[in-house]
Structures are given as C-alpha cells and as structure tokens.
Design an enzyme around this catalytic site. Structure first.
Site, PDB file in Angstrom:
ATOM      1  N   CYS A  60      37.798   8.569  16.556  1.00 48.09           N
ATOM      2  CA  CYS A  60      36.528   8.087  17.096  1.00 48.09           C
ATOM      3  C   CYS A  60      36.112   8.888  18.326  1.00 48.09           C
ATOM      4  O   CYS A  60      34.955   9.318  18.434  1.00 48.09           O
ATOM      5  CB  CYS A  60      36.641   6.599  17.436  1.00 48.09           C
ATOM      6  SG  CYS A  60      35.112   5.872  18.066  1.00 48.09           S
ATOM      7  N   CYS A 108      39.782  -1.434  18.397  1.00 46.40           N
ATOM      8  CA  CYS A 108      38.678  -2.359  18.673  1.00 46.40           C
ATOM      9  C   CYS A 108      38.357  -3.264  17.489  1.00 46.40           C
ATOM     10  O   CYS A 108      38.015  -4.433  17.666  1.00 46.40           O
ATOM     11  CB  CYS A 108      37.438  -1.589  19.110  1.00 46.40           C
ATOM     12  SG  CYS A 108      36.719  -0.513  17.844  1.00 46.40           S
TER      13      CYS A 108
END
Length: 387
Positions: A96, A193
């Site tokens: 990411c 997350c």
C-alpha cells in the site's frame, strides 16, 4: 513537472501522527492541504473522516476526501487474499505505501499544483550527491522505514516527513500543549487496517462475501498405512481440511486448510506433541503443511523479485549490508547480488528462521534505507508486482 513551492499535500488519517504532522508543517511555514483517503472502513465506521475534517477546520487548512475504496480492494485486499491462497504470506502495508498511498498523494498533488507530499510516518530523509535516501526515525521503536523500501526518486524528492525527528511520546505531548486533547490521547492503530486481528476470520468472511464457498459432508478416514483427506466443510475449493506432515512426508495430524498457516508459525496449530514444531513449508497443490523443528527452518540465502534499490553501488556486493525481514527487532548481515534472471540473491551471514515467501526484505547500510524486495523461493518467485 511541478515547480518547488511551499505548498504540501498531507495524508491525514485522523490519527495522532498525521494530525501532529499537520501542526508541525504549519509551524514550519508550509501551506498545508489535507487529504483523507477512504481506503477501507472497518465495520462501516467513518469517524476518522470527521476527526480529520474537524482538525483541518481548527487548524484553518483546506481538507479534501479521496474515495480509493475500489482501487484499494482491487490492489491490496484481493492481493492479500490471493497470496494466502497461493501459500504465501503477504505484506499489504508495504504494498500500500509503495504502490498506492504515496503514488496517489503525488498524483493528487500534481493535479493541484502542489510540489511537496507528506504523511505522519516515523522516518527521516536525507539528500546525498543528488540522491534522496530514507533514514531511521528518532523514535526507533516507531520507526517505519521498513515499509518504504519501494519508493523511487520521483517520490523521495518531494517527500516531507515531519514526524521523523520526534518520538511518539513527544508527539502526544505536542498535541496536548497545542490544545488538541483528543489527538493526544488517540489509541495507536494495530495490525493491518482492514484486518486488525486474526486474518483467518477475515479470509473466511471475504470468501463468503465473494461467493466462494462450498460445503461437503463426507467424512475423514485414516488407515494404518496412509491418511487420506475428505472434507466436512470447505470455505472455497482451495481451503479444505488437509494434512500436517513431517519432513519425510509422514502424517502428523489434520489441519483446517493451508491458507490458515504461515512459515514459522508455532501457536494455533491445534495439535499437541511432546516437542515444539513450526511450519516449515506449505504446499497448496497437495494441501499439505510441513512441520519441523525450529533449526530446520534456518536459511542462509533467499531470492527476491519486485525489488528496488535506491543506489546499486552502495548496495551490491558489500559485506556489511543489514537485511531485515521483520518490522522490528531483527537484523542480519548479508551480501546482495543480481542474478542472470534479474532476481536479487541475498547471501545471509547468519542463519535466519521463518523466511516466508511473499514477505518483504529491506536493506540498510550506513544508516540509509537502500531498498528491498519480495521474498520468493529458489525455484519460483512469488511477487504479484512488476519490477
């Protein structure tokens, strides 16, 4: 190319670090614009959006929201699932940062005519002979350089890291002293997350939501000479009951499905032996997981693909390069070379356990982050990216 200016686009998650980063950038004289990415909203919660907006309003800075949920699901979550289904251990935070978050910041900044981009990462950067390197943060316990090895010069040249020179304790104190009590007392985020706890539960839920479930009612059977597998329930065609075996292929016990295990795992195997055993190998095609002693997991070399080196001259062939395959508290020395098929070969100077295909390795030298890559195997590489 955007000309240098005192404008900066800051990724604001609504948490302590990016919030204090905004305050520090303002104090340093920058015109700050905050952007909050909607990557994934756990249990549908959007409190982080309100927190970021409210902080921006109090600071008097412009704030925008960017909906990246679709690209995040495609590039990060699906990658995460498919890596486990392939018997590998993914690195979603690394992927990411290097291939989504920072490039998106640069893209939006370009569209707005903003030169600098920033986040609340605990890291620092330095320019040496026209090359920008990332270096360790002042707070070594929070240092996040490990996740940034894939960034190239087009990003590094524009990067501001306002949290690199302070500790997390100092960041909380900074927020409190400036009257931002909520920011000062926010809890740290833990884990991935979109999957903060056990990835196995997430994997099952994802397969159910995406219509990849099936059920079989046949029973398991074992005879004296060979154990055979038949499924009571499967979460998909790729996740079903299988065999734990030893290094010689002898049956030990049943497992719940190979994607639910990672190289080096000891706890959560669901078996009780008179000796400690660890996951050594995972065979997706046979749905088998090999268990062995810890010493059997030691490796003295590994091969990487999807790699990035900030400066090859500083990295290749040196005997003093530090190799890390874990975020914290692990450092080994190694020598790095490029193979004829364009992989990186890492010859470790000390044996290393739990070298898992799919995980990342980062390289350091002279206090600088020199690059990294994705761990593969001697036979076939594991990355999903294009170098």
């Amino acid at each position: 190319m955007i000309e240098k200016n005192k404008r900066v686009l800051l990724g604001m998650s609504g948490g302590t670090d990016s919030s204090v980063a905004a305050m520090r950038l303002l104090e340093a004289g920058y015109e700050v614009i905050g952007v909050t990415f909607r990557f994934y909203e756990l249990n549908g919660s959007t409190e982080y959006l309100e927190d970021a907006r409210n902080l921006a309003e109090r600071l008097g800075i412009r704030h925008i929201t960017y909906d990246a949920r679709e690209i995040f699901a495609r590039q990060i979550i699906e990658y995460f699932v498919q890596e486990y289904l392939a018997g590998r251990t993914p690195v979603p935070c690394t992927l990411c940062n290097n291939y989504l978050k920072w490039p998106l910041l640069a893209k939006i900044a370009d569209e707005m005519g903003v030169f600098y981009i920033a986040t609340g990462h605990y890291a620092r950067n330095i320019r040496l002979n026209e090359t920008v390197y990332i270096t360790h943060a002042a707070d070594l316990d929070k240092d996040q350089t490990f996740f940034l090895w894939g960034l190239k010069q087009d990003i590094l040249n524009r990067m501001l890291l306002p949290m690199g020179d302070i500790t997390k304790v100092e960041a909380r104190a900074w927020a409190a002293e400036h009257g931002f009590r909520k920011v000062a007392t926010k809890k740290d985020s833990i884990g991935v997350c979109f999957c903060p706890m056990d990835y196995r539960t997430f994997l099952k839920d994802w397969l159910v939501r995406n219509g990849q479930t099936s059920v079989s009612n046949s029973e398991a059977s074992i005879n004296d000479s060979q154990a055979t597998v038949s499924d009571k329930q499967t979460w998909s065609d790729r996740i079903r009951r299988g065999r734990f075996i030893d290094e010689k292929g002898r049956f030990i016990a049943w497992h719940e499905g190979y994607p639910f295990y990672t190289i080096g795992q000891r706890r959560g195997l669901g078996i009780h032996l008179n000796r400690p055993v660890f996951v050594k190998e995972i065979d997706p095609e046979k749905n088998e997981v090999v268990l062995a002693s810890l010493s059997a997991l030691e490796k003295t070399e590994m091969w990487l693909k999807d790699w990035n080196l900030v400066n090859q001259e500083r990295t290749l062939g040196r005997a003093d390069i530090i190799v890390k395959i874990r975020y914290r508290k692990q450092e080994n020395h190694g020598t790095i070379t490029i193979t004829p098929d364009h992989l990186l070969h890492v010859q470790l100077h000390e044996p290393l356990t739990a070298v898992a295909p799919g995980q990342a390795a980062a390289f350091y030298g002279d206090g600088l982050l020199l690059g990294g890559g994705i761990i593969g195997s001697p036979i076939k590489s594991c990355g999903l990216l294009n170098n």
